[in-house]
Design an enzyme around this catalytic site. Structure first.
Site, PDB file in Angstrom:
ATOM      1  N   GLU A  94       0.874  -1.172   0.000  1.00  0.00           N
ATOM      2  CA  GLU A  94       0.000   0.000   0.000  1.00  0.00           C
ATOM      3  C   GLU A  94       0.913   1.224   0.000  1.00  0.00           C
ATOM      4  OE1 GLU A  94      -2.905   2.380  -0.300  1.00  0.00           O
ATOM      5  OE2 GLU A  94      -3.272   0.214  -0.392  1.00  0.00           O
ATOM      6  N   SER A  95       0.917   1.946  -1.112  1.00  0.00           N
ATOM      7  CA  SER A  95       1.951   2.977  -1.268  1.00  0.00           C
ATOM      8  C   SER A  95       1.852   4.097  -0.228  1.00  0.00           C
ATOM      9  CB  SER A  95       1.923   3.546  -2.679  1.00  0.00           C
ATOM     10  OG  SER A  95       0.622   3.946  -3.032  1.00  0.00           O
ATOM     11  N   CYS A 153       4.767  -2.812  -8.292  1.00  0.00           N
ATOM     12  CA  CYS A 153       3.427  -2.329  -7.962  1.00  0.00           C
ATOM     13  C   CYS A 153       3.468  -1.071  -7.087  1.00  0.00           C
ATOM     14  CB  CYS A 153       2.606  -3.461  -7.366  1.00  0.00           C
ATOM     15  SG  CYS A 153       0.848  -3.153  -7.523  1.00  0.00           S
ATOM     16  N   HIS A 198       3.253  -8.185  -9.942  1.00  0.00           N
ATOM     17  CA  HIS A 198       3.993  -8.789  -8.826  1.00  0.00           C
ATOM     18  C   HIS A 198       4.755 -10.054  -9.238  1.00  0.00           C
ATOM     19  CE1 HIS A 198       2.106  -6.494  -5.503  1.00  0.00           C
ATOM     20  NE2 HIS A 198       1.014  -6.523  -6.250  1.00  0.00           N
ATOM     21  N   GLU A 238       6.951 -11.329  -7.671  1.00  0.00           N
ATOM     22  CA  GLU A 238       7.225 -12.045  -6.408  1.00  0.00           C
ATOM     23  C   GLU A 238       6.104 -13.026  -6.045  1.00  0.00           C
ATOM     24  OE1 GLU A 238       6.481  -8.887  -6.789  1.00  0.00           O
ATOM     25  OE2 GLU A 238       5.481  -7.981  -5.061  1.00  0.00           O
TER      26      GLU A 238
HETATM   27  N1  GLN Z   1      -3.131  -0.092  -4.875  1.00  0.00           N
HETATM   28  C1  GLN Z   1      -1.889  -0.083  -4.169  1.00  0.00           C
HETATM   29  C2  GLN Z   1      -1.383   1.341  -3.937  1.00  0.00           C
HETATM   30  O1  GLN Z   1      -1.898   2.248  -4.437  1.00  0.00           O
HETATM   31  C3  GLN Z   1      -0.811  -0.862  -4.902  1.00  0.00           C
HETATM   32  C4  GLN Z   1      -1.231  -2.295  -4.939  1.00  0.00           C
HETATM   33  C5  GLN Z   1      -0.125  -3.284  -4.909  1.00  0.00           C
HETATM   34  O2  GLN Z   1       1.033  -3.020  -4.594  1.00  0.00           O
HETATM   35  N2  GLN Z   1      -0.539  -4.505  -5.188  1.00  0.00           N
HETATM   36  O3  GLN Z   1      -0.472   1.531  -3.224  1.00  0.00           O
END
Ligand code: GLN
Length: 208
Positions: free
Chosen positions: A47-48, A78, A171, A173
């Site tokens: 989650e950024s 991501c 991802h 990973e």
């Molecule tokens: N939706 C997430 C974000 O905005 C990113 C999602 C992810 O890393 N799978 O940070």
């Protein structure tokens, strides 16, 4: 070779598992001084906004910018890709700002719009690469300094490289395919051999 994984939140355990399978030392990175002994760094998915807040609390933003300026190879997957971008079109956030890209968060909608697909990424893998997109971002704009590694069939950019920085919207990973990690490790070893050539050159200049 030591490739650290930023371990504040998100998919760091998965990255570390793959790096260890590939025989690489993979320390968890949480504190600024831990960045100093690395040959490469991975910023995982997650989650950024949470990751960014934790990076602020752990005083990591400036130190990561500095090691990046000094040439450390960094790969963001991501959420990591969002944090590397200079611009996020649909959210007010000051990211690390290292790549000449504009990204859009949650570009495919919410969790129910997560999907998997096979991508062509010729520089990374001869075979199609099975990619897992989870509430994924996209790259809306990339400056000419950015090399495009892969697009979805509709043209959307989902993997890029800019010199020693690598980013993808999905991802690697979460799959058993180690090729994307191997591609990054190649970038890391090129940088390492470049460093030792520099040292040899500096040594010979000192001697002459
Ligand atoms: N939706 C997430 C974000 O905005 C990113 C999602 C992810 O890393 N799978 O940070």
């Amino acid at each position: 070779m030591r490739v650290g994984v930023l371990a504040l939140q998100g998919t760091f355990i998965e990255h570390i598992g793959i790096l260890r399978q590939l025989g690489v030392e993979a320390p968890l990175i949480r504190l600024p001084h831990e960045l100093n002994t690395l040959d490469g760094l991975i910023i995982p998915g997650g989650e950024s906004t949470t990751m960014l807040r934790l990076m602020e609390s752990f005083d990591l933003i400036q130190p990561i910018r500095k090691v990046a300026r000094d040439g450390l190879p960094i790969w963001g997957t991501c959420a990591g890709m969002i944090l590397l971008a200079k611009d996020v079109s649909n959210y007010e956030m000051e990211t690390l700002g290292l790549m000449d890209t504009k990204v859009k968060r949650n570009a495919f909608g919410s969790q129910v719009h997560s999907f998997e697909t096979d991508l062509e990424i010729p520089l990374v893998s001869e075979e199609p690469f099975h990619a897992v997109f989870i509430r994924a971002p996209i790259i809306e704009e990339a400056k000419p300094s950015v090399e495009i590694l892969s697009r979805l069939p509709d043209g959307t950019i989902v993997a890029i490289r800019q010199n020693r920085l690598l980013a993808c919207a999905f991802h690697p990973e979460f799959t058993d395919n180690l090729r994307f990690h191997s591609y990054f490790l190649n970038m890391v070893s090129q940088k390492r051999s470049h460093n030792s050539e520099d040292r040899i050159l500096r040594g010979s200049q000192l001697r002459s």
